[in-house]
Write a protein that holds these residues in place. Structure first.
Motif, PDB file in Angstrom:
ATOM      1  N   MET A  40      33.796  35.484  78.924  1.00  0.00           N
ATOM      2  CA  MET A  40      33.602  35.253  80.342  1.00  0.00           C
ATOM      3  C   MET A  40      32.112  35.062  80.610  1.00  0.00           C
ATOM      4  O   MET A  40      31.279  35.742  80.036  1.00  0.00           O
ATOM      5  CB  MET A  40      34.122  36.442  81.134  1.00  0.00           C
ATOM      6  N   ASN A  41      31.828  34.142  81.524  1.00  0.00           N
ATOM      7  CA  ASN A  41      30.441  33.825  81.815  1.00  0.00           C
ATOM      8  C   ASN A  41      30.242  33.674  83.324  1.00  0.00           C
ATOM      9  O   ASN A  41      31.141  33.932  84.111  1.00  0.00           O
ATOM     10  CB  ASN A  41      30.016  32.550  81.077  1.00  0.00           C
ATOM     11  N   LYS A  42      29.045  33.229  83.691  1.00  0.00           N
ATOM     12  CA  LYS A  42      28.713  33.089  85.112  1.00  0.00           C
ATOM     13  C   LYS A  42      29.640  32.094  85.804  1.00  0.00           C
ATOM     14  O   LYS A  42      30.083  32.341  86.934  1.00  0.00           O
ATOM     15  CB  LYS A  42      27.247  32.659  85.259  1.00  0.00           C
ATOM     16  N   GLN A  43      29.966  30.997  85.138  1.00  0.00           N
ATOM     17  CA  GLN A  43      30.839  29.988  85.753  1.00  0.00           C
ATOM     18  C   GLN A  43      32.226  30.556  86.031  1.00  0.00           C
ATOM     19  O   GLN A  43      32.830  30.257  87.057  1.00  0.00           O
ATOM     20  CB  GLN A  43      30.935  28.737  84.865  1.00  0.00           C
ATOM     21  N   TYR A  44      32.714  31.370  85.123  1.00  0.00           N
ATOM     22  CA  TYR A  44      34.018  32.013  85.327  1.00  0.00           C
ATOM     23  C   TYR A  44      33.960  32.917  86.559  1.00  0.00           C
ATOM     24  O   TYR A  44      34.848  32.889  87.409  1.00  0.00           O
ATOM     25  CB  TYR A  44      34.425  32.825  84.092  1.00  0.00           C
ATOM     26  N   LEU A  45      32.906  33.711  86.664  1.00  0.00           N
ATOM     27  CA  LEU A  45      32.738  34.599  87.809  1.00  0.00           C
ATOM     28  C   LEU A  45      32.650  33.802  89.110  1.00  0.00           C
ATOM     29  O   LEU A  45      33.287  34.151  90.112  1.00  0.00           O
ATOM     30  CB  LEU A  45      31.491  35.471  87.645  1.00  0.00           C
ATOM     31  N   ILE A  46      31.886  32.721  89.091  1.00  0.00           N
ATOM     32  CA  ILE A  46      31.764  31.868  90.275  1.00  0.00           C
ATOM     33  C   ILE A  46      33.132  31.333  90.686  1.00  0.00           C
ATOM     34  O   ILE A  46      33.475  31.313  91.867  1.00  0.00           O
ATOM     35  CB  ILE A  46      30.750  30.727  90.036  1.00  0.00           C
ATOM     36  N   GLY A  47      33.927  30.932  89.710  1.00  0.00           N
ATOM     37  CA  GLY A  47      35.284  30.468  90.012  1.00  0.00           C
ATOM     38  C   GLY A  47      36.118  31.546  90.688  1.00  0.00           C
ATOM     39  O   GLY A  47      36.870  31.271  91.623  1.00  0.00           O
ATOM     40  N   GLN A  48      35.978  32.780  90.228  1.00  0.00           N
ATOM     41  CA  GLN A  48      36.710  33.897  90.827  1.00  0.00           C
ATOM     42  C   GLN A  48      36.221  34.173  92.254  1.00  0.00           C
ATOM     43  O   GLN A  48      37.015  34.478  93.145  1.00  0.00           O
ATOM     44  CB  GLN A  48      36.573  35.158  89.958  1.00  0.00           C
ATOM     45  N   LEU A  49      34.927  34.068  92.471  1.00  0.00           N
ATOM     46  CA  LEU A  49      34.370  34.255  93.812  1.00  0.00           C
ATOM     47  C   LEU A  49      34.824  33.138  94.745  1.00  0.00           C
ATOM     48  O   LEU A  49      35.166  33.391  95.907  1.00  0.00           O
ATOM     49  CB  LEU A  49      32.843  34.315  93.762  1.00  0.00           C
ATOM     50  N   GLU A  50      34.845  31.913  94.227  1.00  0.00           N
ATOM     51  CA  GLU A  50      35.294  30.779  95.049  1.00  0.00           C
ATOM     52  C   GLU A  50      36.763  30.910  95.424  1.00  0.00           C
ATOM     53  O   GLU A  50      37.189  30.462  96.492  1.00  0.00           O
ATOM     54  CB  GLU A  50      35.044  29.457  94.311  1.00  0.00           C
ATOM     55  N   ALA A  51      37.553  31.540  94.565  1.00  0.00           N
ATOM     56  CA  ALA A  51      38.978  31.728  94.828  1.00  0.00           C
ATOM     57  C   ALA A  51      39.233  32.812  95.884  1.00  0.00           C
ATOM     58  O   ALA A  51      40.341  32.914  96.412  1.00  0.00           O
ATOM     59  CB  ALA A  51      39.719  32.075  93.534  1.00  0.00           C
ATOM     60  N   MET A  52      38.220  33.602  96.181  1.00  0.00           N
ATOM     61  CA  MET A  52      38.348  34.649  97.205  1.00  0.00           C
ATOM     62  C   MET A  52      38.469  33.960  98.567  1.00  0.00           C
ATOM     63  O   MET A  52      37.531  33.326  99.029  1.00  0.00           O
ATOM     64  CB  MET A  52      37.114  35.564  97.163  1.00  0.00           C
ATOM     65  N   GLN A  53      39.634  34.075  99.173  1.00  0.00           N
ATOM     66  CA  GLN A  53      39.893  33.321 100.405  1.00  0.00           C
ATOM     67  C   GLN A  53      39.245  33.926 101.644  1.00  0.00           C
ATOM     68  O   GLN A  53      38.882  33.211 102.571  1.00  0.00           O
ATOM     69  CB  GLN A  53      41.396  33.187 100.619  1.00  0.00           C
ATOM     70  N   ASN A  54      39.137  35.253 101.675  1.00  0.00           N
ATOM     71  CA  ASN A  54      38.558  35.907 102.844  1.00  0.00           C
ATOM     72  C   ASN A  54      38.029  37.279 102.442  1.00  0.00           C
ATOM     73  O   ASN A  54      38.051  37.638 101.275  1.00  0.00           O
ATOM     74  CB  ASN A  54      39.598  36.018 103.973  1.00  0.00           C
ATOM     75  N   ALA A  55      37.591  38.036 103.432  1.00  0.00           N
ATOM     76  CA  ALA A  55      36.937  39.330 103.164  1.00  0.00           C
ATOM     77  C   ALA A  55      37.917  40.491 103.043  1.00  0.00           C
ATOM     78  O   ALA A  55      37.488  41.637 102.977  1.00  0.00           O
ATOM     79  CB  ALA A  55      35.945  39.629 104.283  1.00  0.00           C
ATOM     80  N   LYS A  56      39.196  40.212 102.986  1.00  0.00           N
ATOM     81  CA  LYS A  56      40.160  41.308 102.855  1.00  0.00           C
ATOM     82  C   LYS A  56      39.833  42.123 101.609  1.00  0.00           C
ATOM     83  O   LYS A  56      39.454  41.594 100.569  1.00  0.00           O
ATOM     84  CB  LYS A  56      41.586  40.775 102.768  1.00  0.00           C
ATOM     85  N   ARG A  57      40.022  43.426 101.740  1.00  0.00           N
ATOM     86  CA  ARG A  57      39.669  44.347 100.652  1.00  0.00           C
ATOM     87  C   ARG A  57      40.361  43.972  99.339  1.00  0.00           C
ATOM     88  O   ARG A  57      39.762  44.070  98.270  1.00  0.00           O
ATOM     89  CB  ARG A  57      39.989  45.779 101.053  1.00  0.00           C
ATOM     90  N   VAL A  58      41.595  43.529  99.408  1.00  0.00           N
ATOM     91  CA  VAL A  58      42.325  43.174  98.188  1.00  0.00           C
ATOM     92  C   VAL A  58      41.604  42.057  97.428  1.00  0.00           C
ATOM     93  O   VAL A  58      41.543  42.072  96.201  1.00  0.00           O
ATOM     94  CB  VAL A  58      43.795  42.807  98.504  1.00  0.00           C
ATOM     95  N   ASN A  59      41.030  41.107  98.134  1.00  0.00           N
ATOM     96  CA  ASN A  59      40.293  40.009  97.502  1.00  0.00           C
ATOM     97  C   ASN A  59      38.974  40.496  96.907  1.00  0.00           C
ATOM     98  O   ASN A  59      38.596  40.123  95.790  1.00  0.00           O
ATOM     99  CB  ASN A  59      40.027  38.895  98.510  1.00  0.00           C
ATOM    100  N   ARG A  60      38.272  41.337  97.665  1.00  0.00           N
ATOM    101  CA  ARG A  60      37.005  41.883  97.160  1.00  0.00           C
ATOM    102  C   ARG A  60      37.247  42.768  95.939  1.00  0.00           C
ATOM    103  O   ARG A  60      36.494  42.737  94.977  1.00  0.00           O
ATOM    104  CB  ARG A  60      36.289  42.671  98.261  1.00  0.00           C
TER     105      ARG A  60
END
Length: 192
Positions: free
Chosen positions: A1-21
């Motif tokens: 796993m690298n920075k790009q993978y993490l960025i993809g996971q952050l981009e997939a976060m649809q909103n600030a709901k705790r479950v997403n965070r």
């Protein structure tokens, strides 16, 4: 796993709901090698993705605060650059975690690694947040952190009291409540 993978996971976060965070925070908690990338993205102040990264970083450090120790220099020199309000809220909460751990009677690795220059940077940024146009949550976490650090820096309590007393009449009910509580603690020298 690298920075790009993490960025993809952050981009997939649809909103600030705790479950997403929590999903992204748990990913980092289970893969600590992603932490430097999460910190780095959190401070990309020209990138709105930094907000999501800050939300997740807050949850990671709530569980594993000691993980910040290798990054204290970077963290404390960068916190003053954060501009997005929602990210500032997360960073004010992290600074509060740091202040609590540092001033606690319980042993913490932060007590060993947090240096005067780190504390000074947190205090300076905290005062900037207190006099800037930030929401009450930022100011509440900051008041607490400054009150805690002020145990070792008398001038911090004096400045904090001044700011709270000047602003309390113009602020919201939540600010007034937290401000009065903070003033009471400072004035009575109660164990913060």
């Amino acid at each position: 796993m690298n920075k790009q993978y993490l960025i993809g996971q952050l981009e997939a976060m649809q909103n600030a709901k705790r479950v997403n965070r929590l999903r992204v925070a748990n990913l980092v908690l289970n893969n600590p090698d992603l932490l430097p990338f999460l910190i780095e993205v959190s401070f990309e102040t020209d990138n709105k993705l930094s907000i999501k990264a800050a939300w997740s970083l807050e949850l990671v450090l709530e569980q594993q605060l000691d993980w910040i120790t290798p990054y204290l220099d970077y963290f404390t020199t960068q916190i003053s650059t954060v501009v997005f309000g929602s990210a500032v809220r997360s960073f004010s909460k992290i600074c509060n975690f740091i202040a609590i751990a540092y001033t606690s009677k319980n042993k913490s690795i932060l007590q060993e690694f947090l240096q005067k220059k780190h504390i000074d940077a947190i205090i300076e940024t905290g005062f900037d947040w207190m006099i800037s146009n930030h929401k009450v949550a930022v100011k509440a976490y900051t008041m607490n952190a400054l009150a805690l650090f002020g145990k070792n820096y008398d001038w911090v309590h004096e400045e904090l009291k001044l700011i709270i007393q000047q602003n309390i009449i113009h602020e919201s009910a939540a600010y007034k409540a937290r401000g009065k509580m903070t003033l009471l603690l400072i004035n009575k020298k109660i164990n913060l």
